[in-house]
Design a protein around this motif. Structure first.
Motif, PDB file in Angstrom:
ATOM      1  N   THR A 270       3.073  -3.981  -8.410  1.00  0.00           N
ATOM      2  CA  THR A 270       2.182  -5.150  -7.370  1.00  0.00           C
ATOM      3  C   THR A 270       0.994  -5.469  -8.200  1.00  0.00           C
ATOM      4  OG1 THR A 270       3.110  -4.130  -5.589  1.00  0.00           O
ATOM      5  CG2 THR A 270       0.890  -5.309  -5.284  1.00  0.00           C
ATOM      6  N   CYS A 309      -0.177  -0.285  -0.737  1.00  0.00           N
ATOM      7  CA  CYS A 309      -0.171  -1.200   0.324  1.00  0.00           C
ATOM      8  C   CYS A 309       1.184  -1.917   0.514  1.00  0.00           C
ATOM      9  CB  CYS A 309      -0.932  -2.547  -0.030  1.00  0.00           C
ATOM     10  SG  CYS A 309      -0.798  -3.999   0.867  1.00  0.00           S
ATOM     11  N   TYR A 311       2.374  -4.660   2.170  1.00  0.00           N
ATOM     12  CA  TYR A 311       2.280  -6.129   2.325  1.00  0.00           C
ATOM     13  C   TYR A 311       2.871  -6.469   3.769  1.00  0.00           C
ATOM     14  CZ  TYR A 311       0.450  -7.396  -2.073  1.00  0.00           C
ATOM     15  OH  TYR A 311      -0.289  -7.659  -3.491  1.00  0.00           O
ATOM     16  N   CYS A 313       0.986  -7.153   6.347  1.00  0.00           N
ATOM     17  CA  CYS A 313       0.229  -8.362   6.781  1.00  0.00           C
ATOM     18  C   CYS A 313      -0.670  -7.686   8.192  1.00  0.00           C
ATOM     19  CB  CYS A 313       0.704  -9.585   6.937  1.00  0.00           C
ATOM     20  SG  CYS A 313       1.344 -10.179   5.692  1.00  0.00           S
ATOM     21  N   MET A 326      -3.759 -12.645   2.694  1.00  0.00           N
ATOM     22  CA  MET A 326      -2.837 -12.175   1.980  1.00  0.00           C
ATOM     23  C   MET A 326      -2.003 -13.025   1.122  1.00  0.00           C
ATOM     24  SD  MET A 326      -0.354  -8.891   2.425  1.00  0.00           S
ATOM     25  CE  MET A 326      -1.364  -7.577   2.769  1.00  0.00           C
TER      26      MET A 326
END
Length: 347
Positions: A270, A309, A311, A313, A326
């Motif tokens: 990432t 993280c 992701y 959101c 994001m």
């Protein structure tokens, strides 16, 4: 009917889109569609969390109830890479899931973990049952309760393993049970002191290395997701799966935080992604709501642990001033990885 047959819940046993023999193109295409849906819907603000649940539900139907793929992508990568140029068809069979997952991670970030992964989805659903413990105003009491539950998980694992220890594949199943013992200890330490949790996230890289080494030397290590993806129901693997679900009731996404080898690899990748969590400092009110909703506690005083993280959101959706994003390329906004969300006091 034998117990194993009774527990079998796959609905599709033959290749849906066979290339040759048992090599199926369907998991590869389905994974691409799910990841693309996650990437597109990640930028769709209205009802984003509901849409994420839809994608997760479809992934669960496809890979848990429907198809019969092996989802241990670390092991598949090692075995598939060894087959390239020698048996490319078999190499594709092993690499058909990890190739699209890695490709999308490099573009959209850890989209697989937050939007597609069935074991993450199951943990999230379980965590909702005990959210009240983490939100209780009596934090000291709840901390003791959660520590006690983690201790019970540890003692229960050791005690259960002493009675069900199998004679077949004792080393492999012993390693599987050992994973749950380690997870129990990690959860205990993390609940006892938040600083331990931050430090112990590094254990996932040990797990990643262990899976690589075990595969290289020919040891087929099993993990919690083996129950869901390939219906492996030996005693140790079922115990690990149940233990992972129980651990997620105590500490949300416990497996993802500490021991998931795929999550560890994707977290590292990432950092190369073109999408980052970004912050508009001028809009930030310093409310810290983002800290409170993060399922893996990746936000600490506004700083984000990029490799943790998922992701999902949630921090983006809860922000009352739309300061967090994001989807925008980092060049357009300040990276939340470097700037504090609490950089501006509420007025």
């Amino acid at each position: 009917m034998p117990l194993m047959a009774a527990l079998e819940f796959k609905s599709i046993h033959e290749p849906v889109l066979p290339i040759s023999g048992t090599v199926d193109l369907a998991p590869f295409l389905i994974m691409i569609v799910l990841l693309a849906a996650g990437g597109i819907l990640m930028g769709y603000r209205p009802h984003r969390q509901r849409l994420r649940r839809v994608v997760q539900g479809l992934a669960f139907l496809a890979f848990v109830i429907g198809l019969h793929p092996c989802a241990c992508m670390i092991r598949d990568f090692v075995q598939g890479a060894a087959k390239i140029n020698y048996d490319n068809l078999t190499a594709f069979l092993f690499l058909s899931l990890i190739i699209p997952v890695v490709a999308f991670t490099l573009v959209w970030g850890r989209i697989f973990c937050g939007w597609v992964c069935p074991i993450g989805f199951v943990q999230e659903m379980g965590t909702r049952l005990t959210d009240w413990m983490r939100r209780s105003p009596n934090a000291t009491l709840m901390k003791r309760v959660r520590f006690g539950l983690a201790a019970a998980l540890l003692l229960g694992t050791v005690g259960t393993w002493a009675f069900i220890r199998p004679n077949n594949f004792p080393v492999i199943q012993g390693l599987t049970a050992g994973y749950l013992i380690v997870l129990s200890i990690l959860v205990m330490l993390s609940v006892a002191d938040r600083r331990w949790e931050v430090f112990l996230r590094r254990v996932r890289y040990v797990s990643l290395a262990l899976f690589f080494v075990a595969t290289a030397v020919g040891v087929y290590m099993q993990a919690a997701f083996c129950v869901l993806f390939v219906n492996i129901f030996d005693r140790a693997t079922v115990m690990l799966f149940i233990g992972v679900l129980f651990a997620s009731l105590i500490l949300s996404q416990a497996w993802c935080r500490f021991l998931c080898p795929e999550g560890a690899l994707l977290g590292l990748l990432t950092r190369l992604s073109g999408r980052k969590i970004t912050l508009d400092v001028a809009r930030c009110s310093g409310c810290n709501l983002c800290n409170q909703v993060c399922p893996v506690e990746a936000i600490e005083v506004g700083q984000v642990d990029e490799r943790s993280c998922l992701y999902c959101c949630k921090c983006v959706d809860v922000c009352p001033t739309d300061a967090i994003d994001m989807t925008a390329p980092p060049a357009e906004r300040d990276s939340l990885m470097a700037l504090p969300v609490v950089g501006r006091s509420a007025t």
